[in-house]
Design a protein around this motif. Structure first.
Motif, mmCIF file in Angstrom:
data_model
loop_
_atom_site.group_PDB
_atom_site.id
_atom_site.type_symbol
_atom_site.label_atom_id
_atom_site.label_comp_id
_atom_site.label_asym_id
_atom_site.label_seq_id
_atom_site.Cartn_x
_atom_site.Cartn_y
_atom_site.Cartn_z
ATOM 1 N N VAL A 65 8.437 3.384 8.989
ATOM 2 C CA VAL A 65 7.601 2.368 9.623
ATOM 3 C C VAL A 65 8.418 1.101 9.839
ATOM 4 O O VAL A 65 9.448 0.896 9.191
ATOM 5 C CB VAL A 65 6.352 2.032 8.779
ATOM 6 N N GLU A 66 7.934 0.264 10.717
ATOM 7 C CA GLU A 66 8.572 -1.028 10.920
ATOM 8 C C GLU A 66 8.073 -2.015 9.882
ATOM 9 O O GLU A 66 6.986 -1.862 9.320
ATOM 10 C CB GLU A 66 8.262 -1.548 12.320
ATOM 11 N N ALA A 67 8.874 -3.018 9.626
ATOM 12 C CA ALA A 67 8.476 -4.069 8.696
ATOM 13 C C ALA A 67 7.137 -4.667 9.140
ATOM 14 O O ALA A 67 6.913 -4.894 10.324
ATOM 15 C CB ALA A 67 9.548 -5.148 8.638
ATOM 16 N N GLY A 68 6.263 -4.878 8.157
ATOM 17 C CA GLY A 68 4.931 -5.372 8.447
ATOM 18 C C GLY A 68 3.905 -4.275 8.609
ATOM 19 O O GLY A 68 2.699 -4.550 8.658
ATOM 20 N N GLY A 69 4.362 -3.042 8.666
ATOM 21 C CA GLY A 69 3.470 -1.907 8.846
ATOM 22 C C GLY A 69 2.823 -1.461 7.547
ATOM 23 O O GLY A 69 3.010 -2.069 6.486
ATOM 24 N N SER A 70 2.044 -0.380 7.660
ATOM 25 C CA SER A 70 1.288 0.124 6.524
ATOM 26 C C SER A 70 1.463 1.634 6.383
ATOM 27 O O SER A 70 1.731 2.333 7.363
ATOM 28 C CB SER A 70 -0.210 -0.176 6.713
ATOM 29 N N LEU A 71 1.301 2.085 5.163
ATOM 30 C CA LEU A 71 1.286 3.516 4.866
ATOM 31 C C LEU A 71 0.327 3.756 3.718
ATOM 32 O O LEU A 71 0.106 2.863 2.889
ATOM 33 C CB LEU A 71 2.669 4.019 4.450
ATOM 34 N N ARG A 72 -0.202 4.972 3.667
ATOM 35 C CA ARG A 72 -1.040 5.367 2.542
ATOM 36 C C ARG A 72 -0.458 6.630 1.923
ATOM 37 O O ARG A 72 -0.394 7.671 2.578
ATOM 38 C CB ARG A 72 -2.466 5.639 2.998
ATOM 39 N N LEU A 73 -0.050 6.517 0.686
ATOM 40 C CA LEU A 73 0.502 7.661 -0.030
ATOM 41 C C LEU A 73 -0.598 8.363 -0.828
ATOM 42 O O LEU A 73 -1.522 7.718 -1.323
ATOM 43 C CB LEU A 73 1.611 7.224 -0.981
ATOM 44 N N SER A 74 -0.459 9.668 -0.960
ATOM 45 C CA SER A 74 -1.381 10.464 -1.765
ATOM 46 C C SER A 74 -0.599 11.264 -2.788
ATOM 47 O O SER A 74 0.554 11.626 -2.549
ATOM 48 C CB SER A 74 -2.182 11.422 -0.882
ATOM 49 N N CYS A 75 -1.244 11.544 -3.887
ATOM 50 C CA CYS A 75 -0.643 12.363 -4.937
ATOM 51 C C CYS A 75 -1.714 13.328 -5.422
ATOM 52 O O CYS A 75 -2.691 12.906 -6.039
ATOM 53 C CB CYS A 75 -0.150 11.483 -6.070
ATOM 54 N N ALA A 76 -1.536 14.590 -5.124
ATOM 55 C CA ALA A 76 -2.493 15.609 -5.527
ATOM 56 C C ALA A 76 -1.999 16.310 -6.780
ATOM 57 O O ALA A 76 -0.876 16.821 -6.811
ATOM 58 C CB ALA A 76 -2.679 16.621 -4.407
ATOM 59 N N ALA A 77 -2.827 16.308 -7.799
ATOM 60 C CA ALA A 77 -2.474 16.949 -9.065
ATOM 61 C C ALA A 77 -3.230 18.258 -9.207
ATOM 62 O O ALA A 77 -4.414 18.337 -8.878
ATOM 63 C CB ALA A 77 -2.799 16.033 -10.228
ATOM 64 N N LYS A 82 0.621 -2.210 2.388
ATOM 65 C CA LYS A 82 0.516 -3.047 3.574
ATOM 66 C C LYS A 82 1.664 -4.041 3.587
ATOM 67 O O LYS A 82 2.294 -4.302 2.578
ATOM 68 C CB LYS A 82 -0.832 -3.768 3.583
ATOM 69 N N ASP A 83 1.892 -4.632 4.766
ATOM 70 C CA ASP A 83 2.942 -5.631 4.929
ATOM 71 C C ASP A 83 4.256 -5.125 4.326
ATOM 72 O O ASP A 83 4.907 -5.813 3.534
ATOM 73 C CB ASP A 83 2.522 -6.940 4.264
ATOM 74 N N LEU A 84 4.633 -3.937 4.708
ATOM 75 C CA LEU A 84 5.822 -3.329 4.136
ATOM 76 C C LEU A 84 7.082 -4.080 4.527
ATOM 77 O O LEU A 84 7.197 -4.621 5.643
ATOM 78 C CB LEU A 84 5.922 -1.867 4.575
ATOM 79 N N GLY A 134 6.630 14.840 -9.590
ATOM 80 C CA GLY A 134 6.694 15.643 -8.383
ATOM 81 C C GLY A 134 8.036 15.439 -7.701
ATOM 82 O O GLY A 134 8.945 14.839 -8.261
ATOM 83 N N HIS A 135 8.121 15.915 -6.450
ATOM 84 C CA HIS A 135 9.368 15.788 -5.695
ATOM 85 C C HIS A 135 9.472 14.469 -4.945
ATOM 86 O O HIS A 135 10.543 14.111 -4.464
ATOM 87 C CB HIS A 135 9.501 16.954 -4.713
ATOM 88 N N GLY A 136 8.373 13.743 -4.863
ATOM 89 C CA GLY A 136 8.402 12.445 -4.218
ATOM 90 C C GLY A 136 8.172 12.509 -2.717
ATOM 91 O O GLY A 136 8.211 13.582 -2.101
ATOM 92 N N THR A 137 7.925 11.334 -2.133
ATOM 93 C CA THR A 137 7.777 11.211 -0.691
ATOM 94 C C THR A 137 8.574 9.977 -0.252
ATOM 95 O O THR A 137 8.491 8.918 -0.886
ATOM 96 C CB THR A 137 6.301 11.120 -0.285
ATOM 97 N N GLN A 138 9.357 10.123 0.795
ATOM 98 C CA GLN A 138 10.266 9.067 1.227
ATOM 99 C C GLN A 138 9.556 8.045 2.105
ATOM 100 O O GLN A 138 8.845 8.408 3.051
ATOM 101 C CB GLN A 138 11.447 9.671 1.992
ATOM 102 N N VAL A 139 9.782 6.787 1.794
ATOM 103 C CA VAL A 139 9.286 5.683 2.613
ATOM 104 C C VAL A 139 10.495 4.893 3.110
ATOM 105 O O VAL A 139 11.338 4.475 2.303
ATOM 106 C CB VAL A 139 8.351 4.757 1.807
ATOM 107 N N THR A 140 10.574 4.727 4.419
ATOM 108 C CA THR A 140 11.671 3.976 5.021
ATOM 109 C C THR A 140 11.082 2.884 5.901
ATOM 110 O O THR A 140 10.298 3.162 6.813
ATOM 111 C CB THR A 140 12.571 4.890 5.865
ATOM 112 N N VAL A 141 11.464 1.648 5.609
ATOM 113 C CA VAL A 141 10.963 0.501 6.354
ATOM 114 C C VAL A 141 12.146 -0.166 7.050
ATOM 115 O O VAL A 141 13.126 -0.546 6.413
ATOM 116 C CB VAL A 141 10.263 -0.501 5.426
ATOM 117 N N SER A 142 12.034 -0.306 8.357
ATOM 118 C CA SER A 142 13.154 -0.896 9.117
ATOM 119 C C SER A 142 12.715 -2.139 9.872
ATOM 120 O O SER A 142 11.491 -2.398 9.994
ATOM 121 C CB SER A 142 13.712 0.142 10.087
#
Length: 125
Positions: free
Chosen positions: A12-24, A83-85, A117-125
């Motif tokens: 995502v671009e800087a200022g963007g948002s993401l929602r992460l989930s973790c299922a157990a 938010k506001d990544l 877990g194995h994780g999820t990658q977040v990249t903010v540019s």
């Protein structure tokens, strides 16, 4: 067999948002503290958000006001609303339950959590 699966990461671009989930699966963590952590190559894993069974939460200073942790107890799912990544939020993100004595209390120390877990990658540019 206990399994934690993180999802929702992306670029995502800087200022963007993401929602992460973790299922157990394999175990119910409704009474346990759960946490979100992140790690970049060459650095130690960092605790960023934690939630207990009552819904009380704690955050590391760098994400306060921007990240929100929540949980769906019935479905054994943990969420992280971001938010506001910023570029410094770029990392691999992991969730885990707190283990050992007092595992219902809030903590941000990754040494007190697992399995992972194995994780999820977040990249903010």
């Amino acid at each position: 067999h206990v399994q934690l699966v993180e999802s929702g990461g992306g670029s995502v671009e800087a200022g963007g948002s993401l929602r992460l989930s973790c299922a157990a699966s394999g175990r119910t963590y409704s009474k346990w503290c759960m946490g979100w952590f992140r790690q970049v190559p060459g650095k130690e894993r960092e605790g960023i958000a934690t939630i207990d069974s009552s819904g009380s939460t704690a955050y590391t200073d760098s994400v306060k006001g921007r990240f929100t942790v929540s949980r769906d107890v019935a479905n054994n799912v943990l969420y992280l609303e971001m938010k506001d990544l910023k570029s410094e939020d770029s990392a691999m993100y992991y969730c885990a339950p707190r283990r050992g004595p007092g595992n219902w209390d809030l903590s941000l120390d990754p040494r007190e959590f697992g399995p992972w877990g194995h994780g999820t990658q977040v990249t903010v540019s």
